[in-house]
Write an enzyme that holds these catalytic residues in place. Structure first.
Site, mmCIF file in Angstrom:
data_model
loop_
_atom_site.group_PDB
_atom_site.id
_atom_site.type_symbol
_atom_site.label_atom_id
_atom_site.label_comp_id
_atom_site.label_asym_id
_atom_site.label_seq_id
_atom_site.Cartn_x
_atom_site.Cartn_y
_atom_site.Cartn_z
ATOM 1 N N GLY A 1 0.841 -1.160 0.001
ATOM 2 C CA GLY A 1 -0.006 -0.092 -0.040
ATOM 3 C C GLY A 1 0.953 1.121 -0.168
ATOM 4 N N ARG B 1 1.055 -4.746 -5.782
ATOM 5 C CA ARG B 1 1.182 -6.028 -5.003
ATOM 6 C C ARG B 1 1.391 -7.140 -5.988
ATOM 7 N NH1 ARG B 1 -2.850 -3.425 -1.697
ATOM 8 N NH2 ARG B 1 -1.629 -3.045 0.580
ATOM 9 N N ASP C 1 4.666 -4.625 6.375
ATOM 10 C CA ASP C 1 5.283 -5.929 7.026
ATOM 11 C C ASP C 1 5.136 -6.961 5.824
ATOM 12 O OD1 ASP C 1 2.494 -6.118 7.090
ATOM 13 O OD2 ASP C 1 2.361 -7.099 8.982
ATOM 14 N N THR D 1 3.918 2.542 5.672
ATOM 15 C CA THR D 1 2.548 2.402 6.014
ATOM 16 C C THR D 1 1.966 3.390 6.757
ATOM 17 O OG1 THR D 1 1.169 0.708 7.024
ATOM 18 C CG2 THR D 1 3.219 0.509 7.753
ATOM 19 N N ASP E 1 -0.592 2.481 8.400
ATOM 20 C CA ASP E 1 -1.466 1.941 9.513
ATOM 21 C C ASP E 1 -0.518 1.813 11.045
ATOM 22 O OD1 ASP E 1 -3.378 1.203 8.135
ATOM 23 O OD2 ASP E 1 -2.560 -0.659 7.542
ATOM 24 N N ASP F 1 1.223 -0.468 11.998
ATOM 25 C CA ASP F 1 1.117 -1.550 12.566
ATOM 26 C C ASP F 1 2.571 -2.593 12.704
ATOM 27 O OD1 ASP F 1 1.265 -1.952 9.946
ATOM 28 O OD2 ASP F 1 -0.484 -3.324 9.803
ATOM 29 N N ARG G 1 -7.258 -2.092 8.612
ATOM 30 C CA ARG G 1 -7.882 -3.413 8.514
ATOM 31 C C ARG G 1 -7.544 -4.337 9.553
ATOM 32 N NH1 ARG G 1 -7.550 -3.344 2.648
ATOM 33 N NH2 ARG G 1 -5.190 -3.948 2.944
HETATM 34 P P1 ADP Z 1 2.370 -4.200 2.848
HETATM 35 O O1 ADP Z 1 3.799 -4.311 2.432
HETATM 36 O O2 ADP Z 1 1.927 -2.978 2.478
HETATM 37 O O3 ADP Z 1 2.168 -5.025 4.050
HETATM 38 P P2 ADP Z 1 1.461 -6.681 1.316
HETATM 39 O O4 ADP Z 1 1.056 -7.310 2.396
HETATM 40 O O5 ADP Z 1 0.497 -6.585 0.065
HETATM 41 O O6 ADP Z 1 1.581 -5.002 1.551
HETATM 42 O O7 ADP Z 1 2.878 -7.157 0.575
HETATM 43 C C1 ADP Z 1 3.459 -6.429 -0.519
HETATM 44 C C2 ADP Z 1 3.882 -7.624 -1.392
HETATM 45 O O8 ADP Z 1 5.084 -8.142 -0.564
HETATM 46 C C3 ADP Z 1 3.269 -8.692 -1.819
HETATM 47 O O9 ADP Z 1 2.312 -8.364 -3.056
HETATM 48 C C4 ADP Z 1 4.090 -9.885 -2.294
HETATM 49 O O10 ADP Z 1 4.800 -9.460 -3.478
HETATM 50 C C5 ADP Z 1 5.278 -9.497 -1.353
HETATM 51 N N1 ADP Z 1 5.027 -10.434 -0.331
HETATM 52 C C6 ADP Z 1 4.114 -10.387 0.909
HETATM 53 N N2 ADP Z 1 4.060 -11.472 1.795
HETATM 54 C C7 ADP Z 1 5.283 -12.556 1.167
HETATM 55 C C8 ADP Z 1 5.755 -13.608 1.315
HETATM 56 N N3 ADP Z 1 5.317 -14.272 2.366
HETATM 57 N N4 ADP Z 1 6.551 -14.112 0.793
HETATM 58 C C9 ADP Z 1 7.257 -13.520 -0.484
HETATM 59 N N5 ADP Z 1 6.541 -12.114 -0.784
HETATM 60 C C10 ADP Z 1 5.730 -11.303 -0.022
#
Ligand code: ADP
Length: 327
Positions: free
Chosen positions: A15, A76, A107, A130, A132, A134, A176
């Site tokens: 995000g 993502r 995260d 972020t 959030d 969090d 969320r």
């Molecule tokens: P944020 O970083 O804001 O928490 P996301 O949870 O959507 O956002 O994670 C962003 C991107 O990081 C995902 O679209 C994916 O490409 C990568 N990612 C997230 N979790 C994993 C994981 N367990 N293993 C590999 N890549 C991951």
């Protein structure tokens, strides 16, 4: 052993949050200051897979510190969750000689960075971008201050109309899995109650409190609900209250995406600049696979594998303050 790093990449992932541009600027300019070649990877991890990688110069990040969003774009990327996807990403970095990465994201992005680094031995530094807030291991995340101030400004406006009509307003803010925007904006706007995912909501208690305030003719009431509250969002709570106290005029306002955008606050620009600067220092000094935070106004480094396990805890005292001040 510390490798001599000469080429680094920077990307924004997950995000978006206001202040990401200030962080990109800091990484690019600190890297160039140290004689490194810096590459911008567009659209998060997707850009590593698609080889959407551009050489950055000092001028590439001119006039962006004040802009929301991210000039590198974010995304993502499902393919990066697979080993094959990450291998493809690594091949593209190898081809260009990129030896270290700065990942600005939440995260989820840190999880990706940790896995990637384990598999391909490429140093990764995370910056917490972020709204959030969090992530445990930092007092601030890039974007939170701007987002919460945007929410406060909007809620103040809603309060004017709530006051004019003696209405109850239920305002839904982003979050969320985390209630920080709700908690901070709720305290700052004098909310009657704040509903957050980290705490179980007691609907009977909310009704009892509203009934009691009605008796005392305290008519302006704001309830702030984080979108991820387990009771449901603002609409669910409004329906419940309308059923229990039909005579109470109740309205819902969902703030939505305005909370993500806009020019970053002074605080977000400053922390993004400090964190971006220190991310490059980490790569140069061999402090690998950490995320850069700020605790008690000092730089604080948390291993990426720890960062993904812990969540920032809500301070229960704050909830008590809400209750006492809303009487
Ligand atoms: P944020 O970083 O804001 O928490 P996301 O949870 O959507 O956002 O994670 C962003 C991107 O990081 C995902 O679209 C994916 O490409 C990568 N990612 C997230 N979790 C994993 C994981 N367990 N293993 C590999 N890549 C991951």
């Amino acid at each position: 052993m510390i490798k001599k790093i000469t080429k680094i990449g920077v990307l924004t992932s997950g995000g978006d949050s206001p202040g990401m541009n200030a962080a990109i600027r800091a990484v690019v300019r600190t890297g160039i200051y140290h004689g490194l070649e810096v590459f911008g990877i567009r659209h998060g991890y997707q850009g590593m897979l698609d080889d959407d990688i551009i050489k950055m110069e000092g001028q590439s990040v001119a006039n962006i510190i004040q802009r929301g969003g991210t000039i590198l774009k974010t995304a993502r990327c499902m393919e990066f969750m697979t080993h094959e996807g990450r291998k493809k990403a690594f091949e593209n970095l190898k081809k260009r000689g990129i030896q270290g990465l700065v990942i600005i994201g939440g995260d989820g992005s840190f999880k990706g960075a940790q896995t990637f680094s384990n598999e391909f031995d490429i140093p990764c530094i995370g910056l917490p971008g972020t709204i959030d807030k969090d992530i445990a291991g930092t007092d601030f995340t890039i974007g939170f201050d701007t987002a919460v101030n945007t929410a406060v400004e909007a809620i103040d406006k809603v309060r004017d109309t709530a006051d004019a009509h003696d209405r109850l307003f239920i305002i839904e803010v982003m979050g969320r899995d985390a209630g920080y925007i709700a908690l901070h904006s709720g305290i700052a706007t004098g909310a009657e109650n704040i509903l957050i995912p980290e705490r179980k909501t007691n609907p009977e208690e909310i009704i009892a409190s509203l009934q009691e305030k009605k008796k005392r003719k305290k008519l302006v009431n704001l309830i702030i609900v984080a979108e991820g509250d387990e009771f449901g969002g603002a609409n669910e709570l409004s329906n419940y209250i309308k059923k229990e106290i039909p005579e109470l005029e109740t309205r819902v306002c969902i703030l939505g995406h305005i909370q993500r955008g806009g020019s970053p606050s002074c605080l977000d620009r400053v922390i993004a600049s400090r964190m971006g600067y220190h991310a490059v220092e980490c790569l140069i000094e061999g402090k690998y696979n950490v995320f850069v935070g700020i605790v008690n106004n000092k730089m604080h480094y948390t291993p990426l594998n720890e960062a993904v396990k812990k969540k920032q805890k809500i301070n229960e005292e704050w909830m008590n303050i809400v209750k006492i001040l809303a009487t």
